[in-house]
Scaffold this motif. Structure first.
Motif, PDB file in Angstrom:
ATOM      1  N   LYS A 485      33.123  44.066  47.062  1.00  0.00           N
ATOM      2  CA  LYS A 485      31.964  43.866  46.185  1.00  0.00           C
ATOM      3  C   LYS A 485      32.279  44.383  44.790  1.00  0.00           C
ATOM      4  O   LYS A 485      31.955  43.759  43.783  1.00  0.00           O
ATOM      5  CB  LYS A 485      30.775  44.694  46.717  1.00  0.00           C
ATOM      6  N   GLU A 486      32.890  45.566  44.742  1.00  0.00           N
ATOM      7  CA  GLU A 486      33.185  46.169  43.437  1.00  0.00           C
ATOM      8  C   GLU A 486      34.160  45.311  42.648  1.00  0.00           C
ATOM      9  O   GLU A 486      34.033  45.115  41.449  1.00  0.00           O
ATOM     10  CB  GLU A 486      33.751  47.583  43.624  1.00  0.00           C
ATOM     11  N   GLN A 487      35.142  44.762  43.381  1.00  0.00           N
ATOM     12  CA  GLN A 487      36.138  43.917  42.707  1.00  0.00           C
ATOM     13  C   GLN A 487      35.468  42.706  42.054  1.00  0.00           C
ATOM     14  O   GLN A 487      35.770  42.356  40.911  1.00  0.00           O
ATOM     15  CB  GLN A 487      37.188  43.466  43.721  1.00  0.00           C
ATOM     16  N   GLN A 488      34.529  42.109  42.780  1.00  0.00           N
ATOM     17  CA  GLN A 488      33.800  40.951  42.224  1.00  0.00           C
ATOM     18  C   GLN A 488      32.990  41.363  40.997  1.00  0.00           C
ATOM     19  O   GLN A 488      32.991  40.682  39.971  1.00  0.00           O
ATOM     20  CB  GLN A 488      32.851  40.365  43.274  1.00  0.00           C
ATOM     21  N   ALA A 489      32.319  42.505  41.115  1.00  0.00           N
ATOM     22  CA  ALA A 489      31.475  42.977  40.002  1.00  0.00           C
ATOM     23  C   ALA A 489      32.334  43.316  38.785  1.00  0.00           C
ATOM     24  O   ALA A 489      31.992  42.947  37.650  1.00  0.00           O
ATOM     25  CB  ALA A 489      30.683  44.206  40.436  1.00  0.00           C
ATOM     26  N   VAL A 490      33.466  43.976  39.027  1.00  0.00           N
ATOM     27  CA  VAL A 490      34.341  44.379  37.918  1.00  0.00           C
ATOM     28  C   VAL A 490      34.943  43.141  37.243  1.00  0.00           C
ATOM     29  O   VAL A 490      35.043  43.077  36.019  1.00  0.00           O
ATOM     30  CB  VAL A 490      35.430  45.362  38.417  1.00  0.00           C
ATOM     31  N   THR A 491      35.303  42.151  38.054  1.00  0.00           N
ATOM     32  CA  THR A 491      35.857  40.914  37.490  1.00  0.00           C
ATOM     33  C   THR A 491      34.818  40.268  36.564  1.00  0.00           C
ATOM     34  O   THR A 491      35.145  39.832  35.457  1.00  0.00           O
ATOM     35  CB  THR A 491      36.231  39.927  38.620  1.00  0.00           C
ATOM     36  N   LYS A 492      33.571  40.255  36.996  1.00  0.00           N
ATOM     37  CA  LYS A 492      32.499  39.667  36.174  1.00  0.00           C
ATOM     38  C   LYS A 492      32.280  40.502  34.909  1.00  0.00           C
ATOM     39  O   LYS A 492      32.143  39.963  33.812  1.00  0.00           O
ATOM     40  CB  LYS A 492      31.223  39.622  37.024  1.00  0.00           C
ATOM     41  N   ARG A 494      34.380  42.285  33.338  1.00  0.00           N
ATOM     42  CA  ARG A 494      35.491  42.224  32.377  1.00  0.00           C
ATOM     43  C   ARG A 494      35.288  41.129  31.337  1.00  0.00           C
ATOM     44  O   ARG A 494      35.937  41.151  30.297  1.00  0.00           O
ATOM     45  CB  ARG A 494      36.821  42.012  33.104  1.00  0.00           C
ATOM     46  N   GLU A 495      34.367  40.208  31.612  1.00  0.00           N
ATOM     47  CA  GLU A 495      34.066  39.184  30.587  1.00  0.00           C
ATOM     48  C   GLU A 495      33.512  39.850  29.334  1.00  0.00           C
ATOM     49  O   GLU A 495      33.684  39.362  28.238  1.00  0.00           O
ATOM     50  CB  GLU A 495      33.006  38.200  31.130  1.00  0.00           C
ATOM     51  N   VAL A 496      32.831  40.976  29.516  1.00  0.00           N
ATOM     52  CA  VAL A 496      32.253  41.670  28.353  1.00  0.00           C
ATOM     53  C   VAL A 496      32.842  43.077  28.158  1.00  0.00           C
ATOM     54  O   VAL A 496      32.633  43.709  27.144  1.00  0.00           O
ATOM     55  CB  VAL A 496      30.713  41.775  28.482  1.00  0.00           C
ATOM     56  N   GLN A 497      33.558  43.572  29.149  1.00  0.00           N
ATOM     57  CA  GLN A 497      34.210  44.885  29.038  1.00  0.00           C
ATOM     58  C   GLN A 497      35.665  44.700  29.447  1.00  0.00           C
ATOM     59  O   GLN A 497      36.044  45.017  30.576  1.00  0.00           O
ATOM     60  CB  GLN A 497      33.551  45.897  29.977  1.00  0.00           C
ATOM     61  N   SER A 498      36.468  44.176  28.512  1.00  0.00           N
ATOM     62  CA  SER A 498      37.810  43.739  28.880  1.00  0.00           C
ATOM     63  C   SER A 498      38.685  44.863  29.420  1.00  0.00           C
ATOM     64  O   SER A 498      39.577  44.624  30.228  1.00  0.00           O
ATOM     65  CB  SER A 498      38.473  43.086  27.674  1.00  0.00           C
TER      66      SER A 498
END
Lengths: 746, 208
Positions: A485-492, A494-498
């Motif tokens: 779950k965290e990996q999915q959230a972090v991937t999303k 990163r669109e705004v927090q590279s």
């Protein structure tokens, strides 16, 4: 019968006193006062995070760059270590510890990839990984043969570099100490972890003494700054102590003088105060029994019920003073109806607050209603015997004259005219609608020391440490699922927090570990890698097999405090991770997880409670209207009765807003109090056959109330200041408008 | 094995600086007022388990105000810019991207301090051993030995050699970094340009 009741009541009070003596549990932690999230699990994690943060103190020593600062800081850190006040004193980095922890990850190195290597592999650009390895071989920076042998593509090194993203601060730790240089100033930092609660008053004082006296004790070349919740809490505690002393002493002196001046005897004072004190004991015991603990804030607000209950005492005392030929029982029979209606009206309004669901308000309600009821019972049962009218001194004629003048005051006269009350309702209603701008910011609940704030700002600026605190809270019973779950959230995100690195980038889920292993296997077997090694004249190493157990390093805490700021561990049967978010991240939509912005969320909850409380107050007033109109007074009289406290409260609220005081949930509490006391005033006047004499009791009651609440305006805390003003002005207005109900009758 | 991980821990450092040995003082005196340093470099790295030496060459640019540029041209093109905002890297002519590479920062910090005149403002991480018999052929030489235990595990010594002009240290021409495993890295500078003039727009552009 009466005697039996008295004995039963006294036994009950004794029982309550014993209960509270054995079971008292006062909560002073201001954070417990904050409204809670709806999910218990969220509350559990948020309180764990808050607890961890509250246990931290950051100390910064500053000196000119030429000064040998390190020994001074080391000596101080050593003293703190020996002092036993802190669980941990960190003034240097233990690189051996870091190396030991990285060594634990080494067996899994072929299951771990950096974010950029993973992205290259996903994009099918395996050559990029080889280019990065070549950059390392031919670029700036060093490595040694052993490192090359262990990690020839430097993929594990790139992965390990991600761990530094967990360091919030960019500090120079080359010599082991935690320092930085800015301009001609050098700074050394010490991070302290408390070994007790930041909200334990005794402990707070010890910590504050150890940390804040630095500038007096250390060398003059060094300037010390420090910040942490414990220091703010200590300041707030000392401030509250000072304010309570001022308000308490001021009120006490005022009430003493008033009693002696009006009743010219100590006995009414002693009996009234004892009655209120016993009422508080019963209220405390019942609240404790009902909620398991009593928050000091609820106790403070609940104690304002003494301002209401003293009305019952004054009402009896002035009645007795003016009817010394009657027996105590006759006096009480004469006022019993008014007292009961007054009590029931106030209680109805108070009880409405239970439905808001805000724990502290519920405590205030129970405390107030039980306290009022207890005082009322004591006035009815004991005052006729203990304060027999014949023992009273004759009333002061001057006071009675004042009361008479007051009952015919011009405002009351105007209000009696037909159509004035509805016009006033319309005007005040519209004006309130126009000016009403509440501020639900939770930070107004405390007044932060300017000196501590300046120190915090100085440290934050030096460390380039922002005060943003938004997080995405993710939870799952299964750790592997949580990491996915965290990996999915972090991937999303990163669109705004590279540059965001997640826990799952450091300790990936099993599925991701397998993908990483497979990616490295492909790479090791590729032509690219073969060429790479042949160009270097080196032997390609073999890839180790897939291994279980990486997640155990997270579970058993082997990685120590490295992940503490993000990984909350296993709480309430669930694993939890907090992912830091920027404002842009907060604005994205999140189906999974809960966005936590504690100050913002709490302010929003305060807003919800304020709106709910206002609705409840309005419904209670409407209900009271219905009951009074139906059972006793009829519509027209009820409208006049209710209008006096309601319009007084509204006027007071408008003035609070116009004069720039803080308007919040606590202003609604203040309105509740104005209405509770105000309804007593008008009912007493309405029920009285001698309104002039009743007015004496009301004036006395109002004087004590205005005195007590007026002194709250001296507080440094915005909400308390505003609360004092609203109640004080509201009661004055009630007193001014109340005679309008008697004149009409006569 | 642990030494290997300690070396990775070194990555997390921001290294301070060298000491004020006479030769270095002279070097810094020579660099006082210098606004721009440019040289060609050749880096030659010898590593056990790698049969061939790792040779790279390119250009180094340094300005005390703007930072350091390490431009590798061969065998691949990598431009690294290190300034107060961090480390930025561009590969094969691509855009500059900010990277978290403390190892580069370490070396860049050492180089910047050697090339700048601000040595007295930083803490010493090294013991300075002058190599007296090195003053031959118009050259000076000093040896830097790490002071703290952790760094000692990674680096054995850094030898710095430069040109003498009127018996004064003038400029660096060779840096030799030896690590504990016996590997070494030799960086040689040629075509050194020292300028005290304000930088042109074009020169400034290289740092961005």
């Amino acid at each position: 019968m009466n005697r039996t009741l008295k004995i039963l009541w006294l036994l009950f009070v004794c029982g309550m006193a014993v209960f509270i003596y054995n079971h008292h549990a006062f909560e002073s932690n201001i954070l417990k006062l904050l409204p809670k999230y709806q999910s218990e699990q969220t509350n559990l994690v948020v309180s764990e995070v808050t607890e961890r943060i509250n246990k931290q103190v950051v100390v910064m020593a500053e000196a000119a760059t030429g000064f040998d600062l390190r020994p001074v800081v080391e000596a101080k850190a050593q003293a703190w270590r020996q002092g036993g006040l802190f669980d941990q004193v960190m003034d240097r980095v233990d690189w051996n510890q870091w190396a030991d922890r990285f060594k634990l990850l080494d067996p899994y190195k072929h299951q771990l990839l950096s974010i950029e290597d993973r992205a290259s592999w996903q994009a099918g650009d395996e050559e990029a990984v080889i280019v990065r390895a070549k950059e390392r071989l031919f670029g700036l920076g060093g490595f040694d043969a052993q490192q090359f042998l262990n990690d020839p593509l430097f993929a594990f090194e790139r992965y390990l570099q991600q761990w530094q993203s967990l360091n919030v601060f960019q500090l120079n730790s080359s010599d082991g100490s935690l320092s930085s240089v800015k301009g001609d100033k050098q700074h050394h930092f010490v991070f302290l972890t408390l070994n007790d609660s930041a909200f334990s008053p005794e402990y707070q004082q010890q910590v504050a003494a150890a940390v804040l006296d630095l500038n007096q004790s250390a060398s003059p070349e060094v300037t010390w700054s420090a910040f942490g919740a414990v220091l703010y809490a200590e300041h707030a505690f000392q401030q509250a102590k000072g304010e309570i002393s001022t308000v308490g002493l001021g009120s006490l002196i005022g009430i003493l003088l008033l009693f002696l001046l009006v009743f010219r005897s100590v006995k009414p004072l002693v009996v009234s105060i004892s009655s209120m004190a016993l009422g508080m004991v019963v209220a405390l015991a019942v609240t404790q029994w009902a909620f398991g603990e009593v928050h000091l804030f609820a106790l403070l607000f609940g104690a304002t019920m003494t301002g209401v209950s003293i009305d019952y005492c004054f009402h009896y005392l002035t009645k007795a003073q003016n009817n010394r030929e009657l027996s105590g029982l006759k006096v009480i029979q004469g006022i019993r109806g008014a007292l009961l209606i007054g009590f029931l009206s106030s209680s109805l309004v108070y009880l409405g607050f239970i439905v808001t669901g805000y724990g502290v308000l519920s405590q205030v309600t129970v405390f107030s209603v039980v306290g009022l009821c207890s005082v009322l019972i004591q006035v009815l049962l004991f005052f006729p015997d203990w304060l027999a009218p014949k023992t009273s001194r004759a009333p002061r004629s001057g006071l009675q004259l004042w009361a008479r003048i007051w009952t015919v005051n011009p405002l009351a006269g105007v209000l009696q005219r037909s159509g004035v009350m509805p016009t006033l309702w319309l005007f005040l209603g519209l004006f309130t609608y126009w000016v009403y701008q509440p501020n639900d910011d939770v930070r107004a609940l405390q007044s932060l020391s300017p000196s501590l704030k300046a120190q915090e700002q100085h440290i934050r600026t030096t460390l380039n440490w922002s005060n943003d605190s938004a997080y995405l809270l993710l939870m799952d019973e299964d750790l592997d699922q949580l990491l996915m779950k965290e990996q999915q959230a972090v991937t999303k995100l990163r669109e705004v927090q590279s540059d965001l690195v997640g826990i799952s980038d450091l300790i990936p889920s099993k599925d991701q570990q397998k993908k990483n292993h497979s990616a490295l296997e492909d790479l090791f077997n590729s032509q690219l890698t073969e060429t790479y090694f042949s160009e270097l004249g080196a032997q390609p190493p073999s890839l180790s097999g897939w291994r279980h157990g990486l997640l155990d390093l997270l579970k058993d805490g082997s990685l120590g405090e490295l992940l503490d700021a993000r990984f909350m561990g296993h709480l309430g049967g669930q694993w939890s991770i907090m992912v830091p978010m920027s404002q842009a991240g907060v604005e994205m939509s999140w189906d999974e997880g809960t966005v936590i912005q504690q100050a913002h969320d709490t302010s929003q909850l305060f807003q919800q409670f304020r709106i709910k409380s206002t609705q409840v107050l309005l419904i209670s007033v409407a209900l009271l209207c219905l009951l009074l109109a139906w059972l006793k007074y009829g519509w027209s009289r009820t409208f006049r009765l209710i209008s006096v406290p309601a319009l007084s409260g509204l006027f007071s609220l408008v003035m609070t807003q116009c004069l720039g005081y803080h308007v919040s949930l606590f202003s609604i509490l203040a309105l509740l109090l104005v209405f509770g006391m105000g309804i007593d005033y008008v009912v007493f006047l309405k029920e009285s056959k001698e309104p002039d004499k009743t007015m004496v009791a009301l004036m006395l009651s109002a004087t004590t109330t205005v005195l007590a609440f007026g002194l709250l305006m001296l507080s440094q805390v915005a909400v308390i200041q505003s609360f004092g003003f609203t109640v004080g002005l509201g009661i004055l207005m009630v007193l001014l408008m109340a005679p309008s109900v008697i004149e009409k009758e006569e | 094995m642990k030494r290997c991980f300690l070396m990775i821990c070194v990555l997390f450092w921001h290294v301070g600086s060298a000491n004020n040995d006479l030769a270095l003082q002279q070097l810094h005196a020579a660099h006082t007022g210098v606004t721009y340093f440019e040289a060609r470099f050749e880096q030659r790295r010898h590593v056990k388990f790698i049969a061939k030496p790792l040779v790279s060459n390119g250009v180094i640019l340094f300005s005390p105000d703007l930072g350091l540029v390490w431009q590798v041209n061969q065998p691949l093109s990598v431009k690294t810019v290190i300034n107060q905002s961090g480390v930025f890297k561009s590969t094969q002519g691509g855009p500059l991207n900010k990277v978290k590479d403390p190892q580069i920062k370490i070396i860049a910090d050492i180089l910047s301090e050697l090339l700048s005149a601000e040595l007295d403002q930083v803490n010493s991480q090294f013991l300075i051993e002058p190599v007296n018999d090195a003053k031959q052929n118009d050259h000076w030489q000093v040896k830097l030995k790490p002071k703290n235990t952790l760094m000692k595990k990674a680096i054995q010594s850094i030898d710095i050699q430069g040109v003498l002009q009127n018996d004064q240290a003038h400029s660096i021409d060779t840096i030799v970094i030896k690590n504990q495993s016996g590997d070494d890295t030799v960086i040689q500078f040629t075509g050194v340009v020292l300028s005290m003039k304000a930088l042109s727009e074009q020169q400034r552009g290289v740092f961005e």
